[in-house]
Design a protein around this motif. Structure first.
Motif, mmCIF file in Angstrom:
data_model
loop_
_atom_site.group_PDB
_atom_site.id
_atom_site.type_symbol
_atom_site.label_atom_id
_atom_site.label_comp_id
_atom_site.label_asym_id
_atom_site.label_seq_id
_atom_site.Cartn_x
_atom_site.Cartn_y
_atom_site.Cartn_z
ATOM 1 N N ASP A 123 0.235 -0.984 0.159
ATOM 2 C CA ASP A 123 0.336 -0.230 -0.061
ATOM 3 C C ASP A 123 0.791 1.301 -0.053
ATOM 4 O O ASP A 123 2.555 1.281 -0.423
ATOM 5 C CB ASP A 123 -0.370 0.141 1.378
ATOM 6 N N ASN A 124 0.519 1.856 -0.165
ATOM 7 C CA ASN A 124 1.063 3.875 0.239
ATOM 8 C C ASN A 124 2.298 3.109 1.212
ATOM 9 O O ASN A 124 1.924 3.087 2.266
ATOM 10 C CB ASN A 124 -0.115 5.191 0.167
ATOM 11 N N PRO A 125 2.960 4.007 0.741
ATOM 12 C CA PRO A 125 4.656 4.130 1.966
ATOM 13 C C PRO A 125 4.200 4.829 3.128
ATOM 14 O O PRO A 125 5.103 4.553 3.606
ATOM 15 C CB PRO A 125 5.832 5.715 1.162
ATOM 16 N N GLN A 126 3.538 5.148 3.418
ATOM 17 C CA GLN A 126 3.134 5.895 4.833
ATOM 18 C C GLN A 126 2.955 5.051 5.595
ATOM 19 O O GLN A 126 3.469 4.168 7.012
ATOM 20 C CB GLN A 126 2.407 7.042 4.542
ATOM 21 N N ASP A 127 2.009 4.363 5.477
ATOM 22 C CA ASP A 127 0.955 3.289 5.896
ATOM 23 C C ASP A 127 2.115 1.597 5.985
ATOM 24 O O ASP A 127 2.254 1.498 7.123
ATOM 25 C CB ASP A 127 -0.267 3.159 5.405
ATOM 26 N N SER A 128 2.423 1.652 5.035
ATOM 27 C CA SER A 128 3.577 0.708 4.766
ATOM 28 C C SER A 128 4.512 0.512 5.667
ATOM 29 O O SER A 128 5.451 -0.227 6.715
ATOM 30 C CB SER A 128 4.550 0.642 3.280
ATOM 31 N N LEU A 129 5.550 2.065 5.782
ATOM 32 C CA LEU A 129 6.389 1.990 6.975
ATOM 33 C C LEU A 129 6.011 2.298 8.509
ATOM 34 O O LEU A 129 6.828 1.402 9.144
ATOM 35 C CB LEU A 129 7.055 3.573 6.668
ATOM 36 N N LYS A 130 4.691 2.468 8.668
ATOM 37 C CA LYS A 130 4.224 2.238 10.403
ATOM 38 C C LYS A 130 4.127 0.393 10.409
ATOM 39 O O LYS A 130 3.957 0.067 10.635
ATOM 40 C CB LYS A 130 3.012 2.890 10.339
ATOM 41 N N THR A 131 3.627 -0.033 9.269
ATOM 42 C CA THR A 131 3.831 -1.071 9.745
ATOM 43 C C THR A 131 4.727 -1.939 9.680
ATOM 44 O O THR A 131 4.717 -3.328 10.975
ATOM 45 C CB THR A 131 2.454 -1.833 8.452
ATOM 46 N N LEU A 132 5.215 -1.294 9.291
ATOM 47 C CA LEU A 132 6.785 -2.570 9.038
ATOM 48 C C LEU A 132 7.553 -1.956 9.884
ATOM 49 O O LEU A 132 7.795 -3.115 10.997
ATOM 50 C CB LEU A 132 8.011 -1.323 8.325
ATOM 51 N N ASN A 133 7.741 -0.850 10.983
ATOM 52 C CA ASN A 133 8.222 -0.826 12.175
ATOM 53 C C ASN A 133 7.228 -1.087 13.548
ATOM 54 O O ASN A 133 8.350 -2.123 14.308
ATOM 55 C CB ASN A 133 8.191 0.763 12.703
ATOM 56 N N TYR A 134 6.242 -1.486 13.453
ATOM 57 C CA TYR A 134 5.604 -2.378 13.850
ATOM 58 C C TYR A 134 5.653 -3.785 14.538
ATOM 59 O O TYR A 134 6.397 -4.574 15.147
ATOM 60 C CB TYR A 134 3.416 -2.496 13.754
ATOM 61 N N GLY A 135 5.676 -4.197 12.913
ATOM 62 C CA GLY A 135 5.886 -5.878 12.575
ATOM 63 C C GLY A 135 7.666 -6.002 12.698
ATOM 64 O O GLY A 135 7.793 -7.147 14.005
ATOM 65 N N MET A 136 8.761 -5.088 12.772
ATOM 66 C CA MET A 136 9.694 -4.871 13.799
ATOM 67 C C MET A 136 10.068 -5.170 15.044
ATOM 68 O O MET A 136 10.877 -5.863 15.309
ATOM 69 C CB MET A 136 10.806 -4.506 13.367
ATOM 70 N N ASN A 137 9.018 -4.383 15.768
ATOM 71 C CA ASN A 137 9.415 -4.589 17.368
ATOM 72 C C ASN A 137 9.127 -5.215 17.737
ATOM 73 O O ASN A 137 9.271 -5.663 18.919
ATOM 74 C CB ASN A 137 8.324 -3.292 17.611
ATOM 75 N N TYR A 138 7.585 -5.472 17.350
ATOM 76 C CA TYR A 138 7.433 -7.207 17.742
ATOM 77 C C TYR A 138 8.827 -8.340 17.323
ATOM 78 O O TYR A 138 8.448 -9.461 18.314
ATOM 79 C CB TYR A 138 6.048 -7.368 17.179
ATOM 80 N N LEU A 139 9.040 -8.605 16.508
ATOM 81 C CA LEU A 139 9.588 -9.586 16.017
ATOM 82 C C LEU A 139 11.022 -9.272 16.924
ATOM 83 O O LEU A 139 11.372 -10.702 17.604
ATOM 84 C CB LEU A 139 10.265 -10.019 14.708
ATOM 85 N N LYS A 140 11.751 -8.166 16.678
ATOM 86 C CA LYS A 140 13.116 -7.927 18.287
ATOM 87 C C LYS A 140 12.417 -8.826 19.488
ATOM 88 O O LYS A 140 13.290 -9.525 19.923
ATOM 89 C CB LYS A 140 13.745 -7.154 18.345
ATOM 90 N N ILE A 141 11.793 -7.942 19.993
ATOM 91 C CA ILE A 141 11.100 -9.521 20.893
ATOM 92 C C ILE A 141 10.897 -10.862 21.067
ATOM 93 O O ILE A 141 11.195 -11.520 21.946
ATOM 94 C CB ILE A 141 10.183 -8.319 22.095
ATOM 95 N N MET A 142 10.422 -10.849 20.023
ATOM 96 C CA MET A 142 10.313 -12.336 19.871
ATOM 97 C C MET A 142 10.887 -13.971 20.024
ATOM 98 O O MET A 142 11.071 -14.236 19.703
ATOM 99 C CB MET A 142 9.200 -12.932 18.741
#
Length: 454
Positions: A123-142
């Motif tokens: 999707d649009n770059p702004q939403d994609s960047l936010k989604t990516l940040n959420y995913g990475m924050n979650y992944l690093k702890i998992m």
């Protein structure tokens, strides 16, 4: 030949094995469902980021299940034969393989996690960047919880295969309660704690996994067949060779299957974040309704494997057909329930009307497929119980990759069909697979005792 057990005694025995597994899987999937709902309250982007990351982590989870499966076939048959040394050797091989896979996964996810998550963002770059940040924050702890997850799977699968289904169930129930409480506190910031959002969900999962691991280790230390297994003695070469020969196709099967599912989801994601969010809701809810299907499959693997190991061939065949039928009836009943509640479940999420309506339609399709899924799950575990691992590989992941994934890929890339129609067509590809599974089970080519020579 010994007389076959009566119907009443048979169903009592199966339920004694199946019900604890259902409860264990039920609580585990309930935790995922509640996590999904709680994270869903934060909005579509956070929910999508976590769901994409969980899709990637599912590749690791299923790979571990595959790594446990090969030695697990032998362990069930060794236990049926009352061979304690054989059980211990299976446990040691499980542990070594699991730890190696976990270390490799931590390296890959830590190094390439951002690139992998980005594959799902269109999707649009702004939403994609936010989604990516959420995913990475979650992944690093998992990633911290991968080793505890492996040790838990080694112990819980071994306990079930040696006749103890209660303790893994109890450990899972405690872990889910802990996970839910921590998530409630940290995701939303209750009782004076900071609001951590998706990071709070990851912390809750990691802590619950450590607790579940600890309970399983304590239980394993009191199990007659497992209490000495943790002593890392040398496993006989012939045993190791045979387990790797049988187990490697299962490991490859789970890896290829999970990658295929991830690729199918990636194909769906080309239709935008609305599709990603709706597929996430559908998958999470459907997994919860499939707990009986999966539990019956595991029960088939345990019960039939033990009978084959004990040399009770006719009893194994009789039990298997009855359990396949039980699984179908129970999943048909659950399918009716899911179809009727599908309109209400998406309303729980804090997301758009478009996502909710699409999720409702997808859930109805998934409900219709539950009985079909029960047949090929039962077939898969039957083939696995008899040690027909290469055939299992072709039947399961081979079929999924060649037919199911290819269908999803072609429909999403070469047509402009809406996601609902694509989802229906992709699901229908599994109908011939279920038919093939029934044919293989009825022919009895899976009947095989693999521990006589060990």
């Amino acid at each position: 030949m010994k007389k076959l057990i009566g119907s009443k005694g048979f169903y009592k025995m199966v339920l004694a094995i199946c019900i604890p597994i259902v409860i264990q899987n039920g609580f585990t999937n309930l935790a995922s469902l509640l996590d999904n709902i709680m994270i869903g309250q934060l909005g579509t982007l956070s929910m999508s980021g976590v769901s994409i990351t969980n899709q990637l982590l599912q590749v690791f989870n299923v790979t571990i299940f595959g790594a446990m499966s090969g030695p697990g076939i032998f362990m069930a048959q060794f236990y049926g034969k009352k061979n304690k040394e054989g059980v211990e050797n299976c446990f040691r091989i499980k542990l070594v393989i699991g730890i190696i896979i976990a270390l490799l996964a931590i390296f890959l996810f830590y190094t390439f996690g951002q690139q992998l998550i980005s594959l799902y963002l269109n999707d649009n770059p702004q939403d994609s960047l936010k989604t990516l940040n959420y995913g990475m924050n979650y992944l690093k702890i998992m990633l911290v919880g991968l080793i505890p997850f492996v040790i838990t799977q080694v112990y819980s699968s071994s306990l079930r295969e040696t006749g103890n289904t209660i303790l893994p169930m109890s450990a899972s129930v405690v872990a889910v309660i802990v996970n839910f409480c921590i998530n409630y506190i940290l995701i939303f910031g209750h009782f004076g704690f900071p609001q951590l959002g998706v990071s709070g969900a990851a912390i809750g999962t990691v802590v619950s996994r450590v607790i579940e691991m600890s309970i399983n280790i304590i239980g394993g230390s009191r199990n007659l067949y497992l209490k000495d297994a943790i002593k890392m003695k040398k496993v006989p070469f012939d045993t190791t060779k045979e387990m790797l020969k049988r187990g490697l196709p299962l490991l490859c099967n789970e890896i290829l299957w999970s990658i295929s599912i991830a690729l199918i989801s990636q194909s769906y994601s080309t239709r935008g974040l609305v599709a990603v969010a709706a597929i996430n809701i559908t998958t999470t809810v459907t997994n919860f309704f499939m707990i009986v299907c999966y539990a019956m499959g595991n029960s088939i693997s345990i019960v039939v494997g033990q009978q084959l190991g004990a040399g009770e061939i006719e009893r194994a065949k009789d039990y298997d057909l009855k359990m396949v039928f039980m699984n179908f009836i129970m999943c048909f009943t659950l399918a009716v329930v899911l179809f009727n509640v599908s309109i209400y479940i998406p309303q729980i999420y804090n997301t758009s009307v478009e996502v909710k309506n699409l999720a409702t339609s997808l859930l109805k399709v998934a409900a219709c497929m539950l009985p079909v899924i029960s047949i090929y799950y039962s077939s898969y575990f039957t083939l696995r119980a008899g040690g027909k691992t290469f055939l299992t590989f072709l039947f399961d992941s081979g079929y999924t990759f060649v037919f199911t994934f290819t269908t999803a890929l072609l429909l999403t890339r070469l047509t402009s069909l809406p996601i609902l129609i694509i989802y229906i067509l992709v699901q229908c590809v599994d109908i011939p697979k279920a038919t093939l599974g029934l044919i293989l089970v009825r022919k009895g080519i899976w009947v095989n005792n693999i521990v006589n020579e060990l």
